[in-house]
Design a protein around this motif. Structure first.
Motif, mmCIF file in Angstrom:
data_model
loop_
_atom_site.group_PDB
_atom_site.id
_atom_site.type_symbol
_atom_site.label_atom_id
_atom_site.label_comp_id
_atom_site.label_asym_id
_atom_site.label_seq_id
_atom_site.Cartn_x
_atom_site.Cartn_y
_atom_site.Cartn_z
ATOM 1 N N LEU A 41 -38.401 -40.426 49.860
ATOM 2 C CA LEU A 41 -37.431 -39.445 49.369
ATOM 3 C C LEU A 41 -37.678 -39.136 47.894
ATOM 4 O O LEU A 41 -37.554 -37.979 47.455
ATOM 5 C CB LEU A 41 -36.007 -39.972 49.577
ATOM 6 N N GLY A 42 -38.035 -40.150 47.124
ATOM 7 C CA GLY A 42 -38.279 -39.951 45.705
ATOM 8 C C GLY A 42 -39.467 -39.050 45.417
ATOM 9 O O GLY A 42 -39.601 -38.529 44.300
ATOM 10 N N MET A 43 -40.340 -38.845 46.386
ATOM 11 C CA MET A 43 -41.495 -37.974 46.204
ATOM 12 C C MET A 43 -41.182 -36.505 46.477
ATOM 13 O O MET A 43 -42.033 -35.644 46.266
ATOM 14 C CB MET A 43 -42.644 -38.419 47.127
ATOM 15 N N LEU A 44 -40.002 -36.230 46.987
ATOM 16 C CA LEU A 44 -39.639 -34.861 47.349
ATOM 17 C C LEU A 44 -38.782 -34.226 46.263
ATOM 18 O O LEU A 44 -37.865 -34.857 45.730
ATOM 19 C CB LEU A 44 -38.872 -34.849 48.674
ATOM 20 N N ASP A 45 -39.059 -32.992 45.982
ATOM 21 C CA ASP A 45 -38.274 -32.233 45.012
ATOM 22 C C ASP A 45 -37.221 -31.438 45.787
ATOM 23 O O ASP A 45 -37.449 -30.300 46.196
ATOM 24 C CB ASP A 45 -39.182 -31.291 44.216
ATOM 25 N N LEU A 46 -36.047 -32.051 46.007
ATOM 26 C CA LEU A 46 -34.981 -31.434 46.796
ATOM 27 C C LEU A 46 -33.744 -31.203 45.929
ATOM 28 O O LEU A 46 -33.531 -31.915 44.941
ATOM 29 C CB LEU A 46 -34.600 -32.349 47.973
ATOM 30 N N ASP A 47 -32.945 -30.231 46.333
ATOM 31 C CA ASP A 47 -31.673 -30.050 45.624
ATOM 32 C C ASP A 47 -30.747 -31.206 45.978
ATOM 33 O O ASP A 47 -30.981 -31.956 46.934
ATOM 34 C CB ASP A 47 -31.045 -28.691 45.942
ATOM 35 N N HIS A 48 -29.669 -31.326 45.200
ATOM 36 C CA HIS A 48 -28.815 -32.517 45.342
ATOM 37 C C HIS A 48 -28.130 -32.574 46.701
ATOM 38 O O HIS A 48 -27.828 -33.662 47.214
ATOM 39 C CB HIS A 48 -27.784 -32.552 44.207
ATOM 40 N N VAL A 49 -27.874 -31.439 47.329
ATOM 41 C CA VAL A 49 -27.207 -31.436 48.639
ATOM 42 C C VAL A 49 -28.125 -32.046 49.695
ATOM 43 O O VAL A 49 -27.717 -32.943 50.461
ATOM 44 C CB VAL A 49 -26.787 -30.009 49.036
ATOM 45 N N LEU A 50 -29.368 -31.566 49.755
ATOM 46 C CA LEU A 50 -30.318 -32.101 50.731
ATOM 47 C C LEU A 50 -30.621 -33.566 50.450
ATOM 48 O O LEU A 50 -30.717 -34.376 51.372
ATOM 49 C CB LEU A 50 -31.610 -31.284 50.703
ATOM 50 N N ARG A 51 -30.752 -33.920 49.170
ATOM 51 C CA ARG A 51 -31.028 -35.314 48.819
ATOM 52 C C ARG A 51 -29.880 -36.222 49.250
ATOM 53 O O ARG A 51 -30.117 -37.297 49.827
ATOM 54 C CB ARG A 51 -31.264 -35.422 47.308
ATOM 55 N N ASP A 52 -28.645 -35.796 49.004
ATOM 56 C CA ASP A 52 -27.491 -36.608 49.399
ATOM 57 C C ASP A 52 -27.410 -36.737 50.915
ATOM 58 O O ASP A 52 -27.054 -37.802 51.441
ATOM 59 C CB ASP A 52 -26.202 -36.001 48.850
ATOM 60 N N ASP A 53 -27.750 -35.650 51.624
ATOM 61 C CA ASP A 53 -27.735 -35.714 53.094
ATOM 62 C C ASP A 53 -28.751 -36.738 53.597
ATOM 63 O O ASP A 53 -28.453 -37.539 54.502
ATOM 64 C CB ASP A 53 -28.057 -34.343 53.692
ATOM 65 N N LEU A 54 -29.944 -36.726 53.009
ATOM 66 C CA LEU A 54 -30.971 -37.672 53.429
ATOM 67 C C LEU A 54 -30.590 -39.104 53.073
ATOM 68 O O LEU A 54 -30.827 -40.034 53.858
ATOM 69 C CB LEU A 54 -32.307 -37.303 52.783
ATOM 70 N N LEU A 55 -29.990 -39.289 51.928
ATOM 71 C CA LEU A 55 -29.519 -40.630 51.552
ATOM 72 C C LEU A 55 -28.476 -41.127 52.535
ATOM 73 O O LEU A 55 -28.462 -42.312 52.896
ATOM 74 C CB LEU A 55 -28.948 -40.613 50.132
ATOM 75 N N ASP A 56 -27.601 -40.241 52.984
ATOM 76 C CA ASP A 56 -26.582 -40.620 53.968
ATOM 77 C C ASP A 56 -27.237 -41.058 55.283
ATOM 78 O O ASP A 56 -26.804 -42.039 55.910
ATOM 79 C CB ASP A 56 -25.632 -39.451 54.231
ATOM 80 N N VAL A 57 -28.274 -40.331 55.694
ATOM 81 C CA VAL A 57 -28.952 -40.681 56.942
ATOM 82 C C VAL A 57 -29.669 -42.023 56.799
ATOM 83 O O VAL A 57 -29.642 -42.858 57.715
ATOM 84 C CB VAL A 57 -29.945 -39.567 57.347
ATOM 85 N N ILE A 58 -30.297 -42.244 55.646
ATOM 86 C CA ILE A 58 -30.962 -43.534 55.414
ATOM 87 C C ILE A 58 -29.951 -44.671 55.434
ATOM 88 O O ILE A 58 -30.199 -45.747 55.991
ATOM 89 C CB ILE A 58 -31.736 -43.503 54.079
ATOM 90 N N GLU A 59 -28.777 -44.431 54.857
ATOM 91 C CA GLU A 59 -27.723 -45.453 54.885
ATOM 92 C C GLU A 59 -27.219 -45.678 56.304
ATOM 93 O O GLU A 59 -26.867 -46.797 56.680
ATOM 94 C CB GLU A 59 -26.581 -45.058 53.949
#
Length: 313
Positions: A246-264
């Motif tokens: 995830l840290g290698m991707l340049d995503l906006d905060h909405v997409l990043r938060d969504d992915l963090l939620d899925v990882i959690e």
């Protein structure tokens, strides 16, 4: 996956439906013979048939002795230890395989849980079959399992991941590789290695490929790579690797938060590993993040096998 990267897996012949069991039957395994066979090349081996025993035949057992377990017939006590050891001596050095699937509990091929007898008494159930033990002693880093344990989705996925990784490494090192090829191999496998162990040792060896003699380095790298993958992966290790991706991707905060939620959600064992994997892979392609998209971590074996679709217990 090219033909040279197609795994070659040794297997107890009976698991492919060949009638070589002591009773004249077989122990065909549907996953191995129907599913995995579409993606690998089998090397069928029945050591009992190869030492001249027919099918059907008198069943064998391991008998305790001062010199170690002996392979004898149950009914007559005929000793087949010497021919089995001779077969192992001649066959194992020629075993060019990326993995091995043995018949569970077999006195010749069992990898664990084989019964040891002393006369008419059972001593314990903790031994390995005579031929399997020789293979495992000669090739300690070879991915080895029996068909019984491969019914467990976690063990199945771990075994299949390793044999495909071994096949890719073999394809590289059997070719006329250059230092940049080894560096590229290491780069593609970085996240996959991270999900098992530290990638520092393999990284150090790959980085030295331009300055060190080719063959000693290849041997060292192969051992380090295979050793890293022997470490059992875990939810925590996967979460660490996913967060690095995830840290290698340049995503906006909405997409990043969504992915963090899925990882959690994966960490909490609410979703399968395939869910965050699919999302990260999708975003890597959309962002044209080639380094990330090409990571073997996202596709360590053919997608059709669908081995990451279970929720980790």
């Amino acid at each position: 996956m090219g033909d040279t990267e197609r795994p070659r897996i040794a297997i107890s012949s009976c698991l492919l439906g060949v009638p070589v069991r002591y009773n004249g039957g077989h122990s065909r395994d549907r996953f191995l013979d129907d599913t995995l066979s579409q993606h690998v090349d089998w090397i069928p081996i029945c050591p009992e048939m190869e030492i001249g025993l027919g099918a059907p035949r008198d069943a064998l057992r391991l008998e305790d002795s001062e010199g170690g377990p002996h392979l004898v017939t149950r009914r007559t006590g005929q000793d087949h230890t010497e021919p089995m050891n001779a077969l192992a001596t001649s066959r194992i050095p020629r075993l060019d395989a990326d993995g091995y699937v043995f018949k569970a509990k077999s006195p010749s091929c069992g990898v664990r849980g084989v019964t040891l007898h002393r006369g008419g008494t059972v001593v314990d159930h903790k031994h390995r079959g005579l031929f399997a033990a020789a293979v495992m002693d000669a090739h300690p880093l070879l991915p080895v399992e029996d068909e019984g344990r491969l019914h467990d989705p976690v063990l199945r996925e771990a075994f299949v991941e390793r044999v495909f990784a071994h096949a890719r490494l073999r394809a590289l090192l059997e070719g006329d590789w250059l230092p940049r090829d080894l560096m590229a191999f290491q780069a593609r496998h970085k996240m996959q290695i991270m999900s098992h162990a530290s990638y520092q040792e393999t990284g150090r060896l790959a980085a030295a490929s331009g300055t060190r003699p080719r063959e000693p380095l290849a041997t060292e790298y192969a051992e380090a790579f295979k050793s890293a993958l022997t470490h059992r992966t875990s939810v925590g290790r996967h979460v660490n690797a996913l967060q690095h991706c995830l840290g290698m991707l340049d995503l906006d905060h909405v997409l990043r938060d969504d992915l963090l939620d899925v990882i959690e959600s994966y960490r909490a064992r609410r979703v399968a590993l395939s869910v965050p994997m699919a999302l990260l892979r999708h975003h890597a392609r959309r962002a044209e993040a080639a380094y990330l998209a090409e990571q073997t971590y996202f596709r360590p074996y053919p997608d059709e096998l669908a081995l990451r679709n279970h929720v980790t217990p």
